[in-house]
Motif scaffolding. Sequence first.
Motif, PDB file in Angstrom:
ATOM      1  N   VAL A 103      -4.867  10.340  -3.202  1.00 10.35           N
ATOM      2  CA  VAL A 103      -6.343   9.982  -3.260  1.00 10.35           C
ATOM      3  C   VAL A 103      -6.653   8.551  -2.498  1.00 10.35           C
ATOM      4  N   VAL A 104      -5.748   7.598  -2.384  1.00  9.40           N
ATOM      5  CA  VAL A 104      -6.066   6.229  -1.861  1.00  9.40           C
ATOM      6  C   VAL A 104      -6.332   6.389  -0.267  1.00  9.40           C
ATOM      7  N   ASP A 105      -7.531   5.811   0.009  1.00  6.46           N
ATOM      8  CA  ASP A 105      -8.035   5.848   1.557  1.00  6.46           C
ATOM      9  C   ASP A 105      -8.328   7.424   1.859  1.00  6.46           C
ATOM     10  N   GLY A 106      -8.669   8.241   1.115  1.00 12.33           N
ATOM     11  CA  GLY A 106      -8.688   9.693   1.384  1.00 12.33           C
ATOM     12  C   GLY A 106      -7.349  10.535   1.075  1.00 12.33           C
ATOM     13  N   GLY A 107      -6.345   9.806   1.351  1.00 13.76           N
ATOM     14  CA  GLY A 107      -5.010  10.706   0.912  1.00 13.76           C
ATOM     15  C   GLY A 107      -5.213  12.007   1.228  1.00 13.76           C
ATOM     16  N   ALA A 108      -4.315  12.917   0.659  1.00 16.60           N
ATOM     17  CA  ALA A 108      -4.156  14.217   0.862  1.00 16.60           C
ATOM     18  C   ALA A 108      -5.512  15.172   0.585  1.00 16.60           C
ATOM     19  N   PHE A 109      -5.966  14.616  -0.380  1.00 20.28           N
ATOM     20  CA  PHE A 109      -7.357  15.046  -0.908  1.00 20.28           C
ATOM     21  C   PHE A 109      -8.336  14.843   0.089  1.00 20.28           C
ATOM     22  N   GLY A 110      -8.595  13.690   0.790  1.00 18.25           N
ATOM     23  CA  GLY A 110      -9.407  13.385   1.624  1.00 18.25           C
ATOM     24  C   GLY A 110      -9.047  14.262   3.235  1.00 18.25           C
ATOM     25  N   TYR A 136       2.084  15.550   5.354  1.00 16.57           N
ATOM     26  CA  TYR A 136       2.818  14.360   5.262  1.00 16.57           C
ATOM     27  C   TYR A 136       2.746  13.682   4.010  1.00 16.57           C
ATOM     28  N   PHE A 137       1.105  13.417   3.615  1.00 19.34           N
ATOM     29  CA  PHE A 137       1.009  12.911   2.311  1.00 19.34           C
ATOM     30  C   PHE A 137       1.806  13.447   1.342  1.00 19.34           C
ATOM     31  N   VAL A 138       1.648  14.677   1.149  1.00 19.38           N
ATOM     32  CA  VAL A 138       2.674  15.256   0.042  1.00 19.38           C
ATOM     33  C   VAL A 138       4.127  14.933   0.182  1.00 19.38           C
ATOM     34  N   ALA A 165       3.685  20.669  -5.879  1.00 20.89           N
ATOM     35  CA  ALA A 165       3.662  19.913  -4.424  1.00 20.89           C
ATOM     36  C   ALA A 165       4.160  20.944  -3.442  1.00 20.89           C
ATOM     37  N   GLN A 166       5.175  21.936  -3.799  1.00 18.18           N
ATOM     38  CA  GLN A 166       5.548  23.022  -2.768  1.00 18.18           C
ATOM     39  C   GLN A 166       4.556  23.957  -2.631  1.00 18.18           C
ATOM     40  N   VAL A 167       3.668  24.478  -3.676  1.00 12.36           N
ATOM     41  CA  VAL A 167       2.496  24.883  -3.467  1.00 12.36           C
ATOM     42  C   VAL A 167       1.787  24.668  -2.475  1.00 12.36           C
TER      43      VAL A 167
END
Length: 185
Positions: A103-110, A136-138, A165-167
Amino acid sequence: MSSKYFPSLLLLLAFLLFVASSGATKVVEVGEICKKSTNPSFCLAVLNSNPGGKDLISLAQYTIDIDRANLTNTITLIKSLIANSSGDPKANAHYKNCLSYFVVDGGAFGAIEATQQYLNKRDYVGVNMRATDVHYFVDYCISGDDSPGPNPPPFPDTSLLPKYAQVIQDITEIILIISNLLEGT
Ligand SMILES: *[C@@H]1O[C@H](CO)[C@@H](O)[C@H](O)[C@H]1NC(C)=O
Ligand SMILES: *[C@@H]1O[C@H](CO)[C@@H](O)[C@H](O)[C@H]1NC(C)=O
Protein backbone atom coordinates in the motif's frame (compact mmCIF):
# COMPACT_ATOMS: atom_id res chain seq x y z
CA MET A 1 -31.95 3.02 -51.96
CA SER A 2 -31.26 6.66 -52.65
CA SER A 3 -27.62 7.39 -53.45
CA LYS A 4 -27.55 10.19 -50.90
CA TYR A 5 -27.35 7.56 -48.11
CA PHE A 6 -24.46 5.79 -49.72
CA PRO A 7 -21.56 7.78 -48.18
CA SER A 8 -22.93 7.40 -44.67
CA LEU A 9 -23.41 3.67 -45.21
CA LEU A 10 -19.75 3.44 -46.22
CA LEU A 11 -18.76 5.29 -43.06
CA LEU A 12 -20.89 2.93 -40.98
CA LEU A 13 -19.24 -0.06 -42.62
CA ALA A 14 -15.78 1.37 -41.98
CA PHE A 15 -16.73 1.97 -38.36
CA LEU A 16 -18.02 -1.59 -37.92
CA LEU A 17 -14.84 -3.02 -39.43
CA PHE A 18 -12.79 -0.86 -37.06
CA VAL A 19 -14.76 -2.05 -34.01
CA ALA A 20 -14.50 -5.67 -35.15
CA SER A 21 -10.73 -5.49 -35.42
CA SER A 22 -10.16 -3.77 -32.08
CA GLY A 23 -9.72 -5.49 -28.72
CA ALA A 24 -13.35 -4.85 -27.82
CA THR A 25 -14.46 -7.80 -29.87
CA LYS A 26 -11.23 -9.76 -30.14
CA VAL A 27 -12.00 -13.26 -28.93
CA VAL A 28 -9.15 -15.61 -28.10
CA GLU A 29 -9.91 -19.13 -26.87
CA VAL A 30 -9.37 -19.47 -23.13
CA GLY A 31 -7.19 -22.51 -23.85
CA GLU A 32 -4.92 -20.37 -26.07
CA ILE A 33 -4.52 -17.81 -23.28
CA CYS A 34 -3.91 -20.38 -20.53
CA LYS A 35 -1.35 -22.42 -22.38
CA LYS A 36 0.96 -19.41 -21.91
CA SER A 37 0.39 -19.54 -18.13
CA THR A 38 2.75 -21.21 -15.64
CA ASN A 39 -0.37 -22.52 -13.86
CA PRO A 40 -2.71 -23.48 -16.75
CA SER A 41 -5.34 -25.33 -14.69
CA PHE A 42 -5.74 -22.35 -12.35
CA CYS A 43 -5.90 -20.01 -15.35
CA LEU A 44 -8.61 -22.13 -17.02
CA ALA A 45 -10.67 -22.31 -13.82
CA VAL A 46 -10.51 -18.52 -13.42
CA LEU A 47 -11.28 -17.57 -17.02
CA ASN A 48 -14.03 -20.19 -17.38
CA SER A 49 -15.72 -18.75 -14.30
CA ASN A 50 -16.10 -15.38 -16.03
CA PRO A 51 -19.85 -14.75 -16.33
CA GLY A 52 -19.34 -11.85 -18.78
CA GLY A 53 -18.13 -11.36 -22.34
CA LYS A 54 -15.58 -13.69 -23.92
CA ASP A 55 -13.57 -10.94 -25.65
CA LEU A 56 -10.12 -9.98 -24.42
CA ILE A 57 -11.15 -6.66 -22.87
CA SER A 58 -13.90 -8.36 -20.83
CA LEU A 59 -11.44 -11.01 -19.66
CA ALA A 60 -8.90 -8.30 -18.74
CA GLN A 61 -11.58 -6.49 -16.75
CA TYR A 62 -12.64 -9.71 -15.01
CA THR A 63 -9.10 -10.63 -13.95
CA ILE A 64 -8.31 -7.07 -12.77
CA ASP A 65 -11.44 -7.22 -10.59
CA ILE A 66 -10.36 -10.54 -9.07
CA ASP A 67 -6.84 -9.27 -8.49
CA ARG A 68 -8.18 -6.16 -6.74
CA ALA A 69 -10.40 -8.34 -4.50
CA ASN A 70 -7.48 -10.65 -3.69
CA LEU A 71 -5.20 -7.70 -2.93
CA THR A 72 -7.84 -6.31 -0.58
CA ASN A 73 -8.17 -9.68 1.22
CA THR A 74 -4.42 -9.95 1.48
CA ILE A 75 -4.01 -6.45 2.92
CA THR A 76 -6.62 -7.33 5.57
CA LEU A 77 -4.68 -10.52 6.33
CA ILE A 78 -1.37 -8.64 6.61
CA LYS A 79 -2.88 -6.08 9.04
CA SER A 80 -4.13 -8.94 11.19
CA LEU A 81 -0.71 -10.63 11.06
CA ILE A 82 0.96 -7.37 12.14
CA ALA A 83 -1.44 -7.02 15.08
CA ASN A 84 -0.91 -10.64 16.15
CA SER A 85 2.87 -10.69 15.88
CA SER A 86 3.66 -7.84 18.28
CA GLY A 87 5.54 -10.32 20.52
CA ASP A 88 7.70 -11.56 17.64
CA PRO A 89 9.87 -8.69 16.30
CA LYS A 90 11.17 -10.59 13.24
CA ALA A 91 7.71 -11.63 12.11
CA ASN A 92 6.33 -8.19 12.90
CA ALA A 93 9.02 -6.49 10.81
CA HIS A 94 8.39 -8.89 7.92
CA TYR A 95 4.64 -8.20 7.86
CA LYS A 96 5.13 -4.44 8.18
CA ASN A 97 7.54 -4.59 5.25
CA CYS A 98 4.90 -6.51 3.29
CA LEU A 99 2.21 -3.98 4.10
CA SER A 100 4.44 -1.23 2.74
CA TYR A 101 4.90 -3.09 -0.55
CA PHE A 102 1.14 -3.54 -0.80
CA VAL A 103 0.00 0.00 0.00
CA VAL A 104 2.73 2.59 0.66
CA ASP A 105 3.04 5.09 -2.21
CA GLY A 106 0.46 3.09 -4.09
CA GLY A 107 2.27 -0.23 -3.84
CA ALA A 108 0.70 -3.32 -5.36
CA PHE A 109 -2.80 -2.02 -4.68
CA GLY A 110 -2.09 1.31 -6.38
CA ALA A 111 -0.59 -0.56 -9.32
CA ILE A 112 -3.72 -2.67 -9.85
CA GLU A 113 -5.84 0.51 -9.67
CA ALA A 114 -3.58 1.94 -12.37
CA THR A 115 -4.14 -1.10 -14.62
CA GLN A 116 -7.84 -0.21 -14.47
CA GLN A 117 -7.15 3.38 -15.56
CA TYR A 118 -5.02 2.15 -18.46
CA LEU A 119 -7.62 -0.44 -19.50
CA ASN A 120 -10.26 2.32 -19.55
CA LYS A 121 -7.98 4.27 -21.92
CA ARG A 122 -7.33 1.11 -23.99
CA ASP A 123 -3.63 1.56 -23.25
CA TYR A 124 -2.59 -2.09 -23.08
CA VAL A 125 1.13 -1.35 -22.73
CA GLY A 126 0.23 0.65 -19.62
CA VAL A 127 -1.88 -2.25 -18.30
CA ASN A 128 1.07 -4.58 -18.85
CA MET A 129 3.60 -2.29 -17.16
CA ARG A 130 1.51 -1.73 -14.06
CA ALA A 131 0.61 -5.44 -13.78
CA THR A 132 4.36 -6.09 -13.87
CA ASP A 133 4.67 -3.67 -10.91
CA VAL A 134 2.04 -5.68 -8.99
CA HIS A 135 4.13 -8.80 -9.59
CA TYR A 136 7.33 -7.16 -8.31
CA PHE A 137 5.75 -5.59 -5.21
CA VAL A 138 4.25 -8.94 -4.16
CA ASP A 139 7.54 -10.68 -4.86
CA TYR A 140 9.44 -8.14 -2.72
CA CYS A 141 7.03 -8.85 0.15
CA ILE A 142 7.55 -12.61 0.00
CA SER A 143 11.30 -12.53 -0.71
CA GLY A 144 11.79 -9.69 1.75
CA ASP A 145 14.16 -7.87 -0.54
CA ASP A 146 14.09 -5.46 -3.44
CA SER A 147 17.80 -4.74 -3.73
CA PRO A 148 19.93 -6.13 -6.56
CA GLY A 149 21.96 -9.26 -5.95
CA PRO A 150 21.11 -12.43 -4.07
CA ASN A 151 18.09 -12.30 -1.77
CA PRO A 152 18.48 -12.92 1.96
CA PRO A 153 16.78 -16.15 3.05
CA PRO A 154 13.03 -15.51 2.93
CA PHE A 155 11.19 -15.16 6.22
CA PRO A 156 9.94 -18.66 7.17
CA ASP A 157 6.30 -17.64 6.97
CA THR A 158 3.82 -20.30 8.05
CA SER A 159 0.82 -17.97 7.79
CA LEU A 160 -1.67 -17.88 4.92
CA LEU A 161 0.21 -14.95 3.40
CA PRO A 162 2.46 -16.89 0.96
CA LYS A 163 -0.60 -18.77 -0.33
CA TYR A 164 -2.60 -15.55 -0.80
CA ALA A 165 0.41 -13.93 -2.48
CA GLN A 166 0.71 -16.84 -4.92
CA VAL A 167 -2.94 -16.42 -5.92
CA ILE A 168 -2.20 -12.75 -6.71
CA GLN A 169 0.86 -13.75 -8.74
CA ASP A 170 -1.15 -16.30 -10.74
CA ILE A 171 -3.99 -13.84 -11.43
CA THR A 172 -1.52 -11.09 -12.30
CA GLU A 173 0.19 -13.41 -14.78
CA ILE A 174 -3.15 -13.85 -16.58
CA ILE A 175 -3.50 -10.05 -16.81
CA LEU A 176 0.02 -9.92 -18.29
CA ILE A 177 -0.83 -12.57 -20.92
CA ILE A 178 -4.12 -10.90 -21.90
CA SER A 179 -2.59 -7.41 -22.10
CA ASN A 180 0.18 -8.81 -24.33
CA LEU A 181 -2.48 -10.25 -26.64
CA LEU A 182 -4.36 -6.93 -26.60
CA GLU A 183 -1.19 -5.06 -27.57
CA GLY A 184 -1.43 -6.75 -30.95
CA THR A 185 -5.01 -5.53 -31.57
C1 LIG B 1 -9.50 -14.22 -4.67
O1 LIG B 1 -10.68 -13.65 -5.21
C2 LIG B 1 -11.64 -14.60 -5.60
C3 LIG B 1 -12.76 -13.85 -6.29
O2 LIG B 1 -13.23 -12.79 -5.50
C4 LIG B 1 -12.10 -15.36 -4.36
O3 LIG B 1 -13.02 -16.36 -4.76
C5 LIG B 1 -10.90 -16.00 -3.67
O4 LIG B 1 -11.33 -16.62 -2.48
C6 LIG B 1 -9.86 -14.96 -3.39
N1 LIG B 1 -8.68 -15.59 -2.81
C7 LIG B 1 -7.93 -14.97 -1.92
C8 LIG B 1 -6.73 -15.75 -1.45
O5 LIG B 1 -8.16 -13.85 -1.52
C1 LIG C 1 -5.14 -12.89 15.04
O1 LIG C 1 -5.59 -13.23 16.34
C2 LIG C 1 -7.01 -13.32 16.42
C3 LIG C 1 -7.36 -13.54 17.90
O2 LIG C 1 -6.61 -14.60 18.41
C4 LIG C 1 -7.49 -14.45 15.53
O3 LIG C 1 -8.90 -14.54 15.56
C5 LIG C 1 -7.05 -14.18 14.09
O4 LIG C 1 -7.40 -15.27 13.25
C6 LIG C 1 -5.56 -13.96 14.05
N1 LIG C 1 -5.20 -13.53 12.68
C7 LIG C 1 -4.31 -14.20 11.95
C8 LIG C 1 -4.09 -13.69 10.57
O5 LIG C 1 -3.71 -15.18 12.36
